[in-house]
Write an enzyme that holds these catalytic residues in place. Structure first.
Site, PDB file in Angstrom:
ATOM      1  N   ALA A 575       0.838  -1.206   0.000  1.00  0.00           N
ATOM      2  CA  ALA A 575       0.000   0.000   0.000  1.00  0.00           C
ATOM      3  C   ALA A 575       0.873   1.256   0.000  1.00  0.00           C
ATOM      4  O   ALA A 575       0.650   2.194  -0.773  1.00  0.00           O
ATOM      5  CB  ALA A 575      -0.922  -0.008   1.213  1.00  0.00           C
ATOM      6  N   TYR A 576       1.878   1.241   0.854  1.00  0.00           N
ATOM      7  CA  TYR A 576       2.755   2.405   1.000  1.00  0.00           C
ATOM      8  C   TYR A 576       3.588   2.633  -0.260  1.00  0.00           C
ATOM      9  O   TYR A 576       3.596   3.721  -0.844  1.00  0.00           O
ATOM     10  CB  TYR A 576       3.667   2.169   2.210  1.00  0.00           C
ATOM     11  N   SER A 577       4.259   1.568  -0.723  1.00  0.00           N
ATOM     12  CA  SER A 577       5.194   1.716  -1.842  1.00  0.00           C
ATOM     13  C   SER A 577       4.477   2.037  -3.144  1.00  0.00           C
ATOM     14  O   SER A 577       4.948   2.861  -3.937  1.00  0.00           O
ATOM     15  CB  SER A 577       6.018   0.439  -2.009  1.00  0.00           C
ATOM     16  N   LYS A 580       3.333   5.705  -3.018  1.00  0.00           N
ATOM     17  CA  LYS A 580       4.477   6.618  -3.133  1.00  0.00           C
ATOM     18  C   LYS A 580       5.031   6.608  -4.562  1.00  0.00           C
ATOM     19  O   LYS A 580       5.479   7.636  -5.070  1.00  0.00           O
ATOM     20  CB  LYS A 580       5.573   6.214  -2.142  1.00  0.00           C
TER      21      LYS A 580
END
Ligand code: ZN
Length: 685
Positions: A575-577, A580
């Protein structure tokens, strides 16, 4: 006017201490002096360095502020040396300054006021000089001498306008010695000087003459309540004014920025709206300053926008045209009186008056723009008072020029510390309540920027602002709540930044959330939240940045806080990568689309930032689990993992952000700078 003398406090004081105390009483009343104006002195007997009783003059040092003055801000001079000059015919400013330097007793003292000799030549112990609103309201009229003699004849002498310096000093000294019963003198188009045997007597006299002048003005105003005409321009509603100015301020800043980048302060106080709404204000505002002492800050005249257009684009064009016309008027004025080698100063106004909308003042920082704003409030009062008495009249254009380009005044500017790297820059930081955002906000403020701190946590943003205030002074930062995932919230926060500082130069798009879970367990809501903040959030911030920077036309900088994971993803971080990575693409495309506008877009890739980071608190434990180690070993684990075997801190990332946003990186855009201690998997390729 209130007399602030307090016997129990003053009773214990003598010499330079009573001088400092009384000076502060004068400085405490902005109707007497503001921001470094005025000066004061005492003559006393003290032992010199040999122990011999010596006549001493203590005088306010040049540029210090009477509101906060202390004994160290006064200069100690040998009075006998100064009195030797009384018989001289003439003396240039430079000769005078050099002479004063030799008369100073002891080193490490401030440069004495340019009016030192004036104080020395007055044969009274205590002397106070102010630019009182009430007094200048009388002097700034065409028949001021007759008026002053009628009101204060026998008590106060009158000196026709003369620029401060040797001749004025001689003149005042002659009048004072010619009639020892005089209580002071009035300097035409300039201000008041009172003296006395005691500090109290001299101070009481200042208050007394000002009070009498105030009463006279009140009577004149009753007889002529609207000397500049009745208000004809209806002010718009507060919300309408804000929306107009949010459009207009970047345009003004961009135009003025062709010469020098400025911070803009907008003022729509009732007093300003009332003044600019009167038909006579346009003409009266163009007649010069209430006292030449203000010239250095407010410049010869404001720009007055007559009959502002209703449509935002029409108004913006009108103001731009007004600024160019102002420049066209300023250049011949500069050349008309130029004598010898003079460098032309910034040809744009420091004050812009717009009926219905208020006043914009400019300065190299918020504080400087605030000084201009404060001074103009006094000017507009004096203009109205003088107009009620008869008509406002300041010093003539030639004298305005002489004063504006007077080396003695401009010398004060050279005493100021060198401007810092981000001086005159407005920096907006998202996610500024903690971690990297907070560290960057502090770092920008340290380098002289005006910082606008935003965070979804309004309280946290406020704490960062308070911390910056404490370290770097009033109004170095302002903050507000902003949820980067909410379109309206982003728009409102950027608008507030523009209304506070006048525009925008740098945005550090930093706010983020971290959600860690293997894909099979990743909740849709967590995936969506990460996209909302880490992708959509950066997009919304980028879009608003571009809109304002384009309007302003001075280029600008956008720095995105991405992550090492964009190049070297780790498990459980989908989710984060992914989010971003999307924001990195937005930034790169922004660099492509707006290189031609001078907008640089760069990216920092931090990894495993410790201490004070919300992100770290949120995900540290999860990352420890993902790596199969204990939480308290995680810092060491990360440090061991990078090539430099080092821990990376929020302040290290802030350094990289400042570099990318600075002119030192002026040839770099679309770049990615890792701040991760060296992770070879994340080398860009
Ligand atoms: Zn003065």
């Amino acid at each position: 006017m209130r007399n602030l003398w307090n016997n129990p406090t003053a009773f214990k004081l003598a010499g330079v201490d009573i001088l400092a105390y009384t000076s502060r009483l004068i400085g405490a009343n902005p109707e007497l002096v503001v921001w470094g104006g005025g000066n004061s002195s005492i003559k006393c007997v003290e032992p010199d360095h040999k122990g011999d009783e010596t006549n001493i003059l203590y005088i306010k040092g040049s540029g210090s502020d009477m509101r906060t003055i202390e004994r160290k801000h006064f200069t100690r001079l040998r009075l006998e040396d100064l009195l030797l000059l009384e018989d001289r015919e003439a003396m240039t400013d430079e000769e005078m300054v050099e002479y004063l330097g030799h008369a100073m007793m002891g080193g490490n003292q401030p440069r004495p006021s340019i009016e030192t000799l004036l104080h020395a030549f007055v044969p009274h112990e205590h002397v106070y000089h102010s630019h009182a609103d009430a007094i200048t309201s009388l002097t700034d009229t065409p028949r001021s001498e007759a008026l002053i003699r009628k009101l204060f004849g026998g008590e106060l002498g009158f000196v026709p306008y003369t620029r401060p310096g040797f001749m004025l000093s001689k003149w005042v000294g002659k009048i004072a010695k010619g009639d020892l019963n005089l209580k002071g003198v009035i300097l035409d188009k300039h201000g008041l000087i009172t003296w006395g045997k005691t500090a109290r007597e001299a101070y009481d006299r200042t208050i007394d003459f000002c009070s009498r002048a105030e009463r006279f003005i009140q009577t004149a105003k009753r007889k002529r309540p609207a000397p500049l005409g009745r208000v004809t321009v209806k002010s718009l509603s507060a919300a309408e004014r804000q929306s107009r100015m949010a459009d207009l301020l970047p345009v003004i800043r961009g135009t003025i920025g062709l010469s020098e980048r400025m911070i803009l302060l907008w003022d729509d106080s009732p007093e300003v709206l009332d003044f600019v709404g009167r038909p006579g204000a346009a003409k009266a505002s163009q007649l010069g300053p209430m006292t030449p002492d203000h010239l250095m800050h407010i410049k010869p005249w404001p720009l007055f926008i007559e009959k502002p257009f209703d449509s935002p684009t029409g108004l913006a064009q009108q103001v731009m045209a007004g600024l160019f016309q102002f420049e066209k008027k300023y250049l011949p004025y500069f050349n008309r009186y130029k004598n010898g080698k003079l460098n032309q100063l910034n040809p744009y106004p420091r004050i812009i008056l717009i009926p219905g909308l208020g006043m914009v003042t400019t300065g190299k920082n918020y504080q400087a723009a605030k000084i201009v704003q404060d001074l103009y409030h006094h000017n507009l009062r004096v203009i109205q008072n003088a107009s009620a008495i008869s008509r406002f009249q300041a010093i003539n254009e030639k004298e305005i020029h002489r004063f504006e380009y007077w080396p003695m005044e401009n010398y004060k500017l050279t005493l100021l510390p060198r401007e810092k790297e981000f001086s005159r820059r407005i920096v907006l930081v998202t996610g500024g309540a903690s971690g990297i955002g907070r560290a960057a906000a502090f770092a920008f403020a340290k380098e002289g920027a005006q910082v606008f701190v935003t965070d979804v946590n309004a309280k946290g943003a406020g704490e960062t602002v308070a911390g910056i205030f404490e370290k770097y002074g009033d109004r170095a930062a302002v903050g507000c709540a902003m949820d980067v995932g909410d379109e309206k919230s982003v728009r409102e926060a950027f608008k507030k930044c523009v209304l506070t500082f006048g525009g925008l130069d740098v945005v550090f798009s930093n706010a983020g959330v971290a959600k860690s879970a293997p894909i099979k367990d990743l909740a849709l809501s967590d995936w969506e939240l990460s996209l909302k903040v880490n992708a959509t959030g950066h997009f919304l911030v980028a879009r608003e940045t571009v809109r304002i920077l384009k309007k302003q036309g001075l280029g600008g900088n956008f720095v995105l806080n991405a992550t090492k994971n964009v190049l070297a993803p780790g498990k459980d971080f989908a989710a984060y990568s992914a989010a971003k990575a999307a924001s990195v693409q937005v930034a790169r495309i922004m660099a492509i689309e707006h290189g031609g506008d001078g907008i640089r877009v760069n990216i920092v890739n931090p990894d495993a930032i410790f201490a004070g980071s919300k992100l770290w608190d949120q995900m540290g434990k999860e990352r420890a689990k993902a790596h199969g180690i204990k939480f308290d070993k995680l810092q060491d684990f990360y440090a061991q993992r990078n090539l430099l075997k080092t821990k990376v801190w929020a302040e290290d990332v802030a350094e990289a952000v400042l570099f990318l946003a600075s002119d030192r990186a002026s040839k770099t855009t679309g770049a990615m700078l890792p701040v991760d201690g060296g992770v070879k998997e994340a080398f860009s390729r």
